[in-house]
Design a protein around this motif. Structure first.
Motif, PDB file in Angstrom:
ATOM      1  N   ILE A  28      12.871 -39.237 -28.044  1.00  0.00           N
ATOM      2  CA  ILE A  28      11.778 -38.324 -27.715  1.00  0.00           C
ATOM      3  C   ILE A  28      12.279 -37.302 -26.703  1.00  0.00           C
ATOM      4  CG2 ILE A  28       9.403 -38.162 -26.926  1.00  0.00           C
ATOM      5  CD1 ILE A  28       9.121 -41.142 -27.534  1.00  0.00           C
ATOM      6  N   PHE A  29      11.944 -36.028 -26.946  1.00  0.00           N
ATOM      7  CA  PHE A  29      12.324 -34.941 -26.052  1.00  0.00           C
ATOM      8  C   PHE A  29      11.085 -34.133 -25.714  1.00  0.00           C
ATOM      9  CE2 PHE A  29      16.057 -36.009 -28.519  1.00  0.00           C
ATOM     10  CZ  PHE A  29      16.992 -36.185 -27.518  1.00  0.00           C
ATOM     11  N   PRO A  30      10.917 -33.760 -24.425  1.00  0.00           N
ATOM     12  CA  PRO A  30       9.698 -33.040 -24.021  1.00  0.00           C
ATOM     13  C   PRO A  30       9.617 -31.619 -24.572  1.00  0.00           C
ATOM     14  CG  PRO A  30      11.184 -33.309 -22.161  1.00  0.00           C
ATOM     15  CD  PRO A  30      11.765 -34.078 -23.293  1.00  0.00           C
ATOM     16  N   ASP A  31      10.733 -31.016 -24.947  1.00  0.00           N
ATOM     17  CA  ASP A  31      10.718 -29.666 -25.508  1.00  0.00           C
ATOM     18  C   ASP A  31      11.618 -29.656 -26.741  1.00  0.00           C
ATOM     19  OD1 ASP A  31      13.148 -29.930 -24.234  1.00  0.00           O
ATOM     20  OD2 ASP A  31      12.646 -28.566 -22.610  1.00  0.00           O
ATOM     21  N   ASP A  32      11.966 -28.455 -27.218  1.00  0.00           N
ATOM     22  CA  ASP A  32      12.777 -28.387 -28.436  1.00  0.00           C
ATOM     23  C   ASP A  32      14.277 -28.317 -28.151  1.00  0.00           C
ATOM     24  OD1 ASP A  32      12.786 -25.896 -27.362  1.00  0.00           O
ATOM     25  OD2 ASP A  32      12.131 -24.848 -29.174  1.00  0.00           O
ATOM     26  N   LYS A  33      14.683 -28.604 -26.917  1.00  0.00           N
ATOM     27  CA  LYS A  33      16.103 -28.629 -26.559  1.00  0.00           C
ATOM     28  C   LYS A  33      16.647 -30.040 -26.801  1.00  0.00           C
ATOM     29  CE  LYS A  33      15.596 -24.986 -23.140  1.00  0.00           C
ATOM     30  NZ  LYS A  33      14.257 -24.629 -23.589  1.00  0.00           N
ATOM     31  N   VAL A  34      17.319 -30.210 -27.944  1.00  0.00           N
ATOM     32  CA  VAL A  34      17.872 -31.498 -28.333  1.00  0.00           C
ATOM     33  C   VAL A  34      19.387 -31.403 -28.230  1.00  0.00           C
ATOM     34  CG1 VAL A  34      17.991 -33.208 -30.181  1.00  0.00           C
ATOM     35  CG2 VAL A  34      15.947 -31.812 -29.916  1.00  0.00           C
ATOM     36  N   PRO A  35      20.052 -32.389 -27.646  1.00  0.00           N
ATOM     37  CA  PRO A  35      21.525 -32.350 -27.579  1.00  0.00           C
ATOM     38  C   PRO A  35      22.147 -32.256 -28.973  1.00  0.00           C
ATOM     39  CG  PRO A  35      20.660 -34.144 -26.240  1.00  0.00           C
ATOM     40  CD  PRO A  35      19.508 -33.567 -26.980  1.00  0.00           C
ATOM     41  N   ASP A  36      23.247 -31.525 -29.065  1.00  0.00           N
ATOM     42  CA  ASP A  36      23.917 -31.348 -30.346  1.00  0.00           C
ATOM     43  C   ASP A  36      24.407 -32.671 -30.922  1.00  0.00           C
ATOM     44  OD1 ASP A  36      23.490 -28.643 -30.413  1.00  0.00           O
ATOM     45  OD2 ASP A  36      25.377 -28.161 -29.397  1.00  0.00           O
ATOM     46  N   SER A  37      24.732 -33.634 -30.055  1.00  0.00           N
ATOM     47  CA  SER A  37      25.201 -34.930 -30.541  1.00  0.00           C
ATOM     48  C   SER A  37      24.116 -35.650 -31.354  1.00  0.00           C
ATOM     49  CB  SER A  37      25.637 -35.810 -29.367  1.00  0.00           C
ATOM     50  OG  SER A  37      24.559 -36.007 -28.481  1.00  0.00           O
ATOM     51  N   ILE A  38      22.851 -35.388 -31.062  1.00  0.00           N
ATOM     52  CA  ILE A  38      21.748 -35.981 -31.820  1.00  0.00           C
ATOM     53  C   ILE A  38      21.341 -35.068 -32.965  1.00  0.00           C
ATOM     54  CG2 ILE A  38      19.290 -36.568 -31.687  1.00  0.00           C
ATOM     55  CD1 ILE A  38      19.835 -37.809 -29.003  1.00  0.00           C
ATOM     56  N   LEU A  39      21.297 -33.764 -32.710  1.00  0.00           N
ATOM     57  CA  LEU A  39      20.826 -32.812 -33.704  1.00  0.00           C
ATOM     58  C   LEU A  39      21.732 -32.748 -34.929  1.00  0.00           C
ATOM     59  CD1 LEU A  39      18.387 -31.014 -33.899  1.00  0.00           C
ATOM     60  CD2 LEU A  39      19.726 -29.139 -32.989  1.00  0.00           C
ATOM     61  N   LYS A  40      23.017 -33.015 -34.758  1.00  0.00           N
ATOM     62  CA  LYS A  40      23.935 -32.956 -35.908  1.00  0.00           C
ATOM     63  C   LYS A  40      23.676 -34.075 -36.897  1.00  0.00           C
ATOM     64  CE  LYS A  40      27.650 -35.680 -33.925  1.00  0.00           C
ATOM     65  NZ  LYS A  40      29.006 -35.723 -33.444  1.00  0.00           N
ATOM     66  N   ASN A  41      23.010 -35.153 -36.462  1.00  0.00           N
ATOM     67  CA  ASN A  41      22.716 -36.283 -37.341  1.00  0.00           C
ATOM     68  C   ASN A  41      21.450 -36.099 -38.164  1.00  0.00           C
ATOM     69  OD1 ASN A  41      24.930 -37.831 -36.397  1.00  0.00           O
ATOM     70  ND2 ASN A  41      23.743 -38.384 -34.590  1.00  0.00           N
ATOM     71  N   VAL A  42      20.554 -35.204 -37.726  1.00  0.00           N
ATOM     72  CA  VAL A  42      19.253 -35.041 -38.376  1.00  0.00           C
ATOM     73  C   VAL A  42      19.458 -34.517 -39.793  1.00  0.00           C
ATOM     74  CG1 VAL A  42      17.076 -33.788 -38.318  1.00  0.00           C
ATOM     75  CG2 VAL A  42      18.027 -34.709 -36.215  1.00  0.00           C
ATOM     76  N   SER A  43      18.875 -35.226 -40.764  1.00  0.00           N
ATOM     77  CA  SER A  43      19.054 -34.849 -42.161  1.00  0.00           C
ATOM     78  C   SER A  43      17.748 -34.458 -42.846  1.00  0.00           C
ATOM     79  CB  SER A  43      19.703 -35.996 -42.929  1.00  0.00           C
ATOM     80  OG  SER A  43      18.947 -37.169 -42.750  1.00  0.00           O
ATOM     81  N   ALA A  44      16.604 -34.736 -42.250  1.00  0.00           N
ATOM     82  CA  ALA A  44      15.321 -34.405 -42.864  1.00  0.00           C
ATOM     83  C   ALA A  44      14.283 -34.172 -41.769  1.00  0.00           C
ATOM     84  CB  ALA A  44      14.863 -35.517 -43.795  1.00  0.00           C
ATOM     85  N   GLN A  45      13.211 -33.496 -42.155  1.00  0.00           N
ATOM     86  CA  GLN A  45      12.127 -33.229 -41.204  1.00  0.00           C
ATOM     87  C   GLN A  45      10.834 -33.796 -41.755  1.00  0.00           C
ATOM     88  OE1 GLN A  45      11.778 -29.181 -39.963  1.00  0.00           O
ATOM     89  NE2 GLN A  45      10.030 -29.586 -38.640  1.00  0.00           N
ATOM     90  N   MET A  46      10.075 -34.463 -40.882  1.00  0.00           N
ATOM     91  CA  MET A  46       8.787 -35.009 -41.281  1.00  0.00           C
ATOM     92  C   MET A  46       7.729 -33.921 -41.121  1.00  0.00           C
ATOM     93  SD  MET A  46       9.268 -38.622 -39.285  1.00  0.00           S
ATOM     94  CE  MET A  46       7.578 -39.083 -39.336  1.00  0.00           C
ATOM     95  N   ARG A  47       6.810 -33.861 -42.060  1.00  0.00           N
ATOM     96  CA  ARG A  47       5.747 -32.858 -42.014  1.00  0.00           C
ATOM     97  C   ARG A  47       4.745 -33.193 -40.905  1.00  0.00           C
ATOM     98  NH1 ARG A  47       3.914 -29.398 -46.173  1.00  0.00           N
ATOM     99  NH2 ARG A  47       5.433 -30.440 -47.497  1.00  0.00           N
ATOM    100  N   GLN A  48       4.290 -32.160 -40.203  1.00  0.00           N
ATOM    101  CA  GLN A  48       3.278 -32.366 -39.162  1.00  0.00           C
ATOM    102  C   GLN A  48       1.952 -32.740 -39.804  1.00  0.00           C
ATOM    103  OE1 GLN A  48       3.626 -28.574 -37.035  1.00  0.00           O
ATOM    104  NE2 GLN A  48       4.104 -29.773 -35.223  1.00  0.00           N
TER     105      GLN A  48
END
Length: 178
Positions: free
Chosen positions: A126-146
């Protein structure tokens, strides 16, 4: 075996990383959407005793929206483990102190109450804003719909769009309403 079939099998058995934007979302409803991804119940290979869940990255937890007057009425419990160590904190106070804690506590309470719960919660980032470390962001493969769309503020519309918006009354430009 075709390449598409191999990718499908990898997605079934491997741990995926999902991104969820918590901006203007109710954390109680968001937890209902996040929990199946953490425990793996959205996969065809799910079994309650297997740990086949995925990672979920929640961004913008500072901008969550509780309905009605729940900011003043909802209370979160914590106990230190010592005698007399029980504390109850209002939602707005907890959110002020740590903007990620409301979502973390809500998801924790929605997870199955067994020995796998803490391991599943460890895959929630969980992150309070949209600044996510690149080490985590590079793993993201899909986005869940709001669950619900984020409304736009009136000052975020371009002036041209405001002027071309259909009007009920066509007032003259110099008309002043008293």
């Amino acid at each position: 075996m075709s390449a598409a079939r191999r990718v499908q099998q990898w997605a079934t058995f491997g741990r995926m990383w999902y991104l969820y934007d918590g901006k203007w979302q109710n954390p109680l409803e968001s937890a209902d959407k996040i929990v199946p991804y953490l425990d793996g119940s959205h996969k065809p290979i799910f079994h309650p005793l297997n740990d086949s869940g995925d990672h979920v990255v929640v961004i913008n937890s500072r901008d969550i929206a509780l309905p009605g007057d729940e900011w003043e009425k909802r209370v979160y419990f914590h106990h230190t483990g010592y005698a007399g160590g029980a504390t109850w904190t209002l939602a707005w106070q907890l959110h002020e102190a740590d903007p990620t804690m409301i979502i973390r506590k809500t998801v924790y309470n929605k997870l199955s109450k067994n020995l796998l719960r803490r391991g599943r919660l460890a895959r929630l980032h969980i992150f309070p804003d949209d600044k996510v470390p690149d080490s985590i962001l590079k793993n993201v493969s899909a986005q869940m719909r709001q669950l619900r769309p984020v409304p736009r503020r009136l000052d975020h519309y371009p002036q041209e769009e405001l002027e071309n918006f259909p009007k009920i009354f066509d007032w003259p430009k110099d008309h002043v309403i008293n």
